[in-house]
Scaffold this active site. Structure first.
Site, mmCIF file in Angstrom:
data_model
loop_
_atom_site.group_PDB
_atom_site.id
_atom_site.type_symbol
_atom_site.label_atom_id
_atom_site.label_comp_id
_atom_site.label_asym_id
_atom_site.label_seq_id
_atom_site.Cartn_x
_atom_site.Cartn_y
_atom_site.Cartn_z
ATOM 1 N N GLY A 163 0.819 -1.187 0.000
ATOM 2 C CA GLY A 163 0.000 0.000 0.000
ATOM 3 C C GLY A 163 0.863 1.250 0.000
ATOM 4 O O GLY A 163 1.974 1.264 -0.515
ATOM 5 N N GLY A 185 2.338 4.836 2.220
ATOM 6 C CA GLY A 185 2.645 5.376 3.532
ATOM 7 C C GLY A 185 4.034 4.993 4.006
ATOM 8 O O GLY A 185 4.799 4.315 3.313
ATOM 9 N N GLY A 186 4.362 5.430 5.223
ATOM 10 C CA GLY A 186 5.689 5.210 5.758
ATOM 11 C C GLY A 186 6.051 3.744 5.910
ATOM 12 O O GLY A 186 7.158 3.327 5.578
ATOM 13 N N ILE A 187 5.111 2.926 6.405
ATOM 14 C CA ILE A 187 5.404 1.506 6.611
ATOM 15 C C ILE A 187 5.633 0.777 5.288
ATOM 16 O O ILE A 187 6.642 0.081 5.129
ATOM 17 C CB ILE A 187 4.308 0.830 7.453
ATOM 18 C CG1 ILE A 187 4.352 1.354 8.898
ATOM 19 C CG2 ILE A 187 4.472 -0.690 7.448
ATOM 20 C CD1 ILE A 187 3.225 0.845 9.783
ATOM 21 N N GLU A 203 -2.664 -3.746 -6.092
ATOM 22 C CA GLU A 203 -3.659 -2.750 -6.502
ATOM 23 C C GLU A 203 -2.976 -1.469 -6.956
ATOM 24 O O GLU A 203 -3.382 -0.843 -7.917
ATOM 25 C CB GLU A 203 -4.612 -2.470 -5.343
ATOM 26 C CG GLU A 203 -5.707 -1.489 -5.690
ATOM 27 C CD GLU A 203 -6.705 -1.295 -4.548
ATOM 28 O OE1 GLU A 203 -7.835 -0.874 -4.835
ATOM 29 O OE2 GLU A 203 -6.357 -1.568 -3.381
ATOM 30 N N GLY A 226 -9.135 -1.978 -1.183
ATOM 31 C CA GLY A 226 -9.225 -3.404 -1.461
ATOM 32 C C GLY A 226 -8.644 -4.280 -0.374
ATOM 33 O O GLY A 226 -8.345 -5.458 -0.618
ATOM 34 N N LYS A 272 -1.959 15.979 18.994
ATOM 35 C CA LYS A 272 -1.461 17.347 18.907
ATOM 36 C C LYS A 272 -1.090 17.920 20.267
ATOM 37 O O LYS A 272 -0.279 18.850 20.363
ATOM 38 C CB LYS A 272 -2.512 18.228 18.235
ATOM 39 C CG LYS A 272 -2.747 17.885 16.771
ATOM 40 C CD LYS A 272 -3.801 18.798 16.158
ATOM 41 C CE LYS A 272 -4.036 18.447 14.699
ATOM 42 N NZ LYS A 272 -5.088 19.311 14.080
#
Length: 238
Positions: free
Chosen positions: A44, A46-48, A67, A165, A192
């Site tokens: 997918g 993102g950072g990971i 995907e 998905g 925050k």
């Protein structure tokens, strides 16, 4: 899903926006240890996922059925780590439904016979996904409760992202011979106000959406290790 991201200027994309933390790097290494040579991967954004792609640089003969095609996958292909020669279907091709990455990714894709952009109804069908052996799906989450329910799309009742998905890949990867489904997330986040909150909870946040039911969850990975939940009772999971 992106947490603690920073905005950047220029043509860099969302995949570059996500910063890779020390926790992400450790998660990436844990996941890379679960990916054998010759596996077929789905990542997918993102950072990971970026950290996972970086940690896979020592692997051999990886394939792609995903995907989304990412900049990290492009780099692995240019290094020769990804060649798709052990895939059962679409051998030698990186199969995707769309791409999101730096400008170099789109240049890499342009008239590239090694990339097949297919209809999502076919690509994301669990029956299609399962046709490749050692299919490894790697998806992220906002929170997971102790029964294994995964929320990857809402913060309480507020919709944060689309369903995507994820469930199809979770199912398809487990149907694949020697396949694995991995849900990855940092164990906590800081709000925050500077207060730290756990992402592993007794119950999902009230109003939170179940993206992947507990009955389909296999591996959950945080910076503290790997939990194999498949075939475990609720008591064993907690």
């Amino acid at each position: 899903l992106i947490a603690n991201s920073e905005k950047v200027k220029g043509s860099d994309d969302i995949a570059r926006v996500a910063t890779i933390s020390a926790a992400d790097e450790f998660i990436g290494k844990l996941i890379a240890d679960m990916v054998p040579d010759g596996a077929c991967i789905q990542l997918g954004i993102g950072g990971i996922p970026n950290a996972v792609a970086a940690a896979l640089e020592t692997k051999n003969d990886l394939g792609v059925h995903t995907e989304m095609l990412t900049s990290g996958m492009m780099r692995l292909a240019k290094m020769g780590v990804i060649n798709g020669k052990r895939k059962q279907i679409n051998r030698g091709k990186m199969v995707t439904t769309f791409a999101m990455g730096i400008p170099e990714l789109y240049e890499f894709m342009d008239y590239n016979p090694g990339i097949a952009v297919m209809d999502g109804a076919w690509t994301n069908d669990p029956y299609t996904i399962a046709q490749n052996d050692n299919q490894i799906s790697i998806n992220t989450s906002i929170e997971v409760d102790l029964t294994g329910q995964v929320n990857a799309e809402s913060v309480g009742p507020r919709q944060y992202s689309g369903t995507g998905g994820q469930l199809e890949w979770v199912i398809g990867a487990q149907w694949s011979y020697e396949g694995k489904s991995i849900i990855a997330l940092r164990s906590s986040y800081v709000d925050k106000a500077g207060v730290r909150h756990s992402k592993i909870k007794p119950f999902l946040t009230p109003g939170g959406v179940v993206t992947t039911p507990r009955t389909f969850v296999q591996y959950v990975v945080t910076e503290y290790g790997v939990a194999d939940l498949r075939f475990k009772s609720c008591r064993e999971r907690g």
